[in-house]
Structures are given as structure tokens and as C-alpha cells.
Design a protein around this motif. Structure first.
Motif, mmCIF file in Angstrom:
data_model
loop_
_atom_site.group_PDB
_atom_site.id
_atom_site.type_symbol
_atom_site.label_atom_id
_atom_site.label_comp_id
_atom_site.label_asym_id
_atom_site.label_seq_id
_atom_site.Cartn_x
_atom_site.Cartn_y
_atom_site.Cartn_z
ATOM 1 N N GLU A 1 9.309 -2.840 -7.545
ATOM 2 C CA GLU A 1 9.446 -3.503 -6.258
ATOM 3 C C GLU A 1 9.797 -2.459 -5.194
ATOM 4 N N PRO A 2 9.389 -2.685 -3.960
ATOM 5 C CA PRO A 2 9.612 -1.686 -2.909
ATOM 6 C C PRO A 2 11.082 -1.306 -2.720
ATOM 7 N N GLU A 3 11.990 -2.277 -2.745
ATOM 8 C CA GLU A 3 13.395 -1.953 -2.468
ATOM 9 C C GLU A 3 14.027 -1.119 -3.579
ATOM 10 N N PRO A 4 13.872 -1.501 -4.882
ATOM 11 C CA PRO A 4 14.401 -0.626 -5.934
ATOM 12 C C PRO A 4 13.746 0.748 -5.935
ATOM 13 N N LEU A 5 12.453 0.798 -5.571
ATOM 14 C CA LEU A 5 11.778 2.085 -5.511
ATOM 15 C C LEU A 5 12.386 2.958 -4.422
ATOM 16 N N GLU A 6 12.688 2.348 -3.298
ATOM 17 C CA GLU A 6 13.309 3.099 -2.206
ATOM 18 C C GLU A 6 14.659 3.659 -2.640
ATOM 19 N N GLU B 1 0.831 -1.205 0.000
ATOM 20 C CA GLU B 1 0.000 0.000 0.000
ATOM 21 C C GLU B 1 0.862 1.251 0.000
ATOM 22 N N ARG B 2 1.910 1.245 0.824
ATOM 23 C CA ARG B 2 2.814 2.388 0.873
ATOM 24 C C ARG B 2 3.531 2.556 -0.464
ATOM 25 N N ARG B 3 3.936 1.435 -1.078
ATOM 26 C CA ARG B 3 4.595 1.475 -2.378
ATOM 27 C C ARG B 3 3.684 2.090 -3.433
ATOM 28 N N ASP B 4 2.425 1.648 -3.457
ATOM 29 C CA ASP B 4 1.482 2.145 -4.457
ATOM 30 C C ASP B 4 1.184 3.623 -4.255
ATOM 31 N N LEU C 1 3.203 5.841 -2.903
ATOM 32 C CA LEU C 1 4.388 6.594 -3.311
ATOM 33 C C LEU C 1 4.509 6.644 -4.827
ATOM 34 N N ALA C 2 4.256 5.517 -5.503
ATOM 35 C CA ALA C 2 4.342 5.464 -6.957
ATOM 36 C C ALA C 2 3.315 6.401 -7.600
ATOM 37 N N ALA C 3 2.123 6.477 -7.013
ATOM 38 C CA ALA C 3 1.087 7.365 -7.542
ATOM 39 C C ALA C 3 1.506 8.827 -7.411
ATOM 40 N N ARG C 4 2.104 9.179 -6.265
ATOM 41 C CA ARG C 4 2.548 10.560 -6.070
ATOM 42 C C ARG C 4 3.668 10.911 -7.044
ATOM 43 N N VAL C 5 4.571 9.949 -7.295
ATOM 44 C CA VAL C 5 5.665 10.200 -8.239
ATOM 45 C C VAL C 5 5.098 10.385 -9.644
ATOM 46 N N ARG C 6 4.112 9.556 -10.020
ATOM 47 C CA ARG C 6 3.517 9.692 -11.350
ATOM 48 C C ARG C 6 2.904 11.079 -11.528
ATOM 49 N N TYR D 1 12.050 1.098 -13.345
ATOM 50 C CA TYR D 1 11.003 1.934 -13.911
ATOM 51 C C TYR D 1 10.139 2.435 -12.752
ATOM 52 N N VAL D 2 10.455 3.633 -12.311
ATOM 53 C CA VAL D 2 9.726 4.215 -11.188
ATOM 54 C C VAL D 2 8.280 4.471 -11.588
ATOM 55 N N VAL D 3 8.073 4.910 -12.843
ATOM 56 C CA VAL D 3 6.742 5.074 -13.410
ATOM 57 C C VAL D 3 6.726 4.319 -14.725
ATOM 58 N N SER D 4 5.693 3.525 -14.945
ATOM 59 C CA SER D 4 5.569 2.812 -16.208
ATOM 60 C C SER D 4 4.109 2.461 -16.429
#
Length: 242
Positions: free
Chosen positions: A89-94, A17-20, A22-27, A80-83
């Protein structure tokens, strides 16, 4: 001793949930950069790469929106932070997000590098000469050619059928008049890839009219000779009473 099957299994829902989130905010944030790049570049799509101390970021955009944002670190695999596919994955995103601020700073520096770029560009230009007189003269000549073409079409229609073509070769160049009824459909000079002095579309250019108009009388003279020959041939035809 506790059986391992009875041990609690740690859930991943919170991390996902935290990953999603964060990814949405980055997008959303990267989408703002994509729109600014589209405006700056003057196109609907493109991509730019920005280098940081931690690696390089590539932003691809289309229709003013981000298509993907890829982080290629100095060591390790790209992310791919946004795609348009699954979130990272959470770790590469971090790892990527630790460098995201540097990416935004690199973008801002890129934009600032254009400051003053157009300051010395002139915004006053010479007056544009009008082509009105030239075009009017061109149209007047083409109208006269059309009158001649229609007169020929009328004669051809009368003795050669509802439609057809009449062609002649002048100085090695083919001239062809196509008629339908009493109207010239086209007058073409130079074969299938030639110049249309008359057509159902727009008139030819003024230089083409200048080049070819002087030969129109020759084409008419050839046509008149053709008519004279037909009349001479018909004079030899006699119908004898039965």
C-alpha cells in the motif's frame, strides 16, 4: 446546495502509478544487493536481516534475485516492500522508503566488515601424494581375482547352467560368486551389504582388497572340493543296457 452524488471523485491512478514505479525501482536496486549477497555467501539462495534505527530489513534471495524485501518497523506492521504478490500500500511503502537509505547503509557496513578477512589465509599448500602406485597394485590384484572368478564361472556355466550363484562360508563369512555365461558378474563377501571384490562397477578400496584377498585361495579351494564331490557323485551313476 450541491448534491453529494454530483461531487467529483478523486482518482487514485496517479498514486498507484507512482507506487508501482517506486516499487519497481526498489526491486531493481534490491536485486543488486541480492546478487552481491549470493556471491558473498556462495549459494543460490538464502536471506540476511539488517538492523537500522527505524527497524529491521530482511532480504531473501534465490538464484541471485530478490524473492522478498520485508521491513519490520520498530512500531507498526511489517511491510513487504518487494514480494512475489501484490505491491505494498502507498502509505506503508512511504514509511518503509523513509528508512530504505539506512537499510542500504547497513548492508554496506555488513560488506565492509569482511574487509581483510582472508588477508592472512595461506594460499600455498603441501604437495599432494599420488595414489597411482597403490591404485595400480590394487588393480593388478583385482585383475588376478577376476581371472580366477571367470575361470570358476566358466566351469559353473558348463555343468550348472547359463547363470547362477555359487556360495561358501569361510570363517563365518559368506562368499558368493554370481556368473553369467563364462563371466563372473560379481564376487561379494559378507552378504547383501558386503564388499564386492568383483562387480560391474568400480573396484573395491585398497584396504578392502588387502583385507579379503588372502582368503580368495580358500574360496577357490572350497570350490574345487565342491567340484570333486560332484565328480565323485557322478562316478556312482551307471547306465544299464536295456
Amino acid at each position: 446546495m450541491t448534491d453529494g452524488l454530483e461531487a467529483d471523485v478523486e482518482g487514485m491512478d496517479g498514486i498507484a502509478e507512482r507506487r508501482d514505479e517506486l516499487a519497481a525501482r526498489v526491486r531493481t536496486h534490491a536485486g543488486e544487493i541480492a546478487r552481491e549477497l549470493a556471491v558473498l555467501q556462495g549459494g543460490d539462495y538464502g536471506q540476511e536481516t539488517f538492523d537500522t534505527d527505524g527497524g529491521s530489513w530482511t532480504l531473501k534471495y534465490e538464484a541471485g534475485d530478490v524473492q522478498y524485501l520485508r521491513f519490520d518497523p520498530n512500531s507498526g506492521s511489517e511491510t513487504y516492500v518487494v514480494s512475489s504478490k501484490q505491491p505494498p500500500e502507498p502509505e506503508p511503502l512511504e514509511t518503509a522508503m523513509a528508512d530504505y537509505g539506512a537499510f542500504v547503509a547497513a548492508y554496506n557496513e555488513y560488506v565492509r566488515s569482511f574487509d581483510g578477512l582472508l588477508a592472512d589465509v595461506p594460499d600455498e599448500f603441501p604437495e599432494v601424494e599420488s595414489t597411482a602406485e597403490l591404485v595400480a597394485e590394487r588393480d593388478r590384484i583385482v585383475d588376478r581375482i577376476r581371472d580366477v572368478g571367470n575361470a570358476m564361472a566358466s566351469q559353473l556355466h558348463r555343468y550348472d547352467g547359463e547363470y547362477g550363484t555359487y556360495a561358501a562360508t569361510l570363517s563365518g563369512t559368506r562368499w558368493e560368486l554370481k556368473w553369467e555365461g563364462d563371466v563372473a558378474s560379481y564376487l561379494r563377501v559378507g552378504g547383501s551389504d558386503g564388499t564386492y571384490l568383483l562387480s560391474q562397477y568400480g573396484p573395491p578400496s585398497a584396504p578392502e582388497v588387502r583385507r579379503l584377498a588372502e582368503d580368495v585361495p580358500k574360496f577357490v579351494a572350497d570350490f574345487n572340493e565342491h567340484v570333486d564331490e560332484l565328480e565323485a557323485d557322478l562316478e556312482g551313476v551307471r547306465l544299464e543296457d536295456g
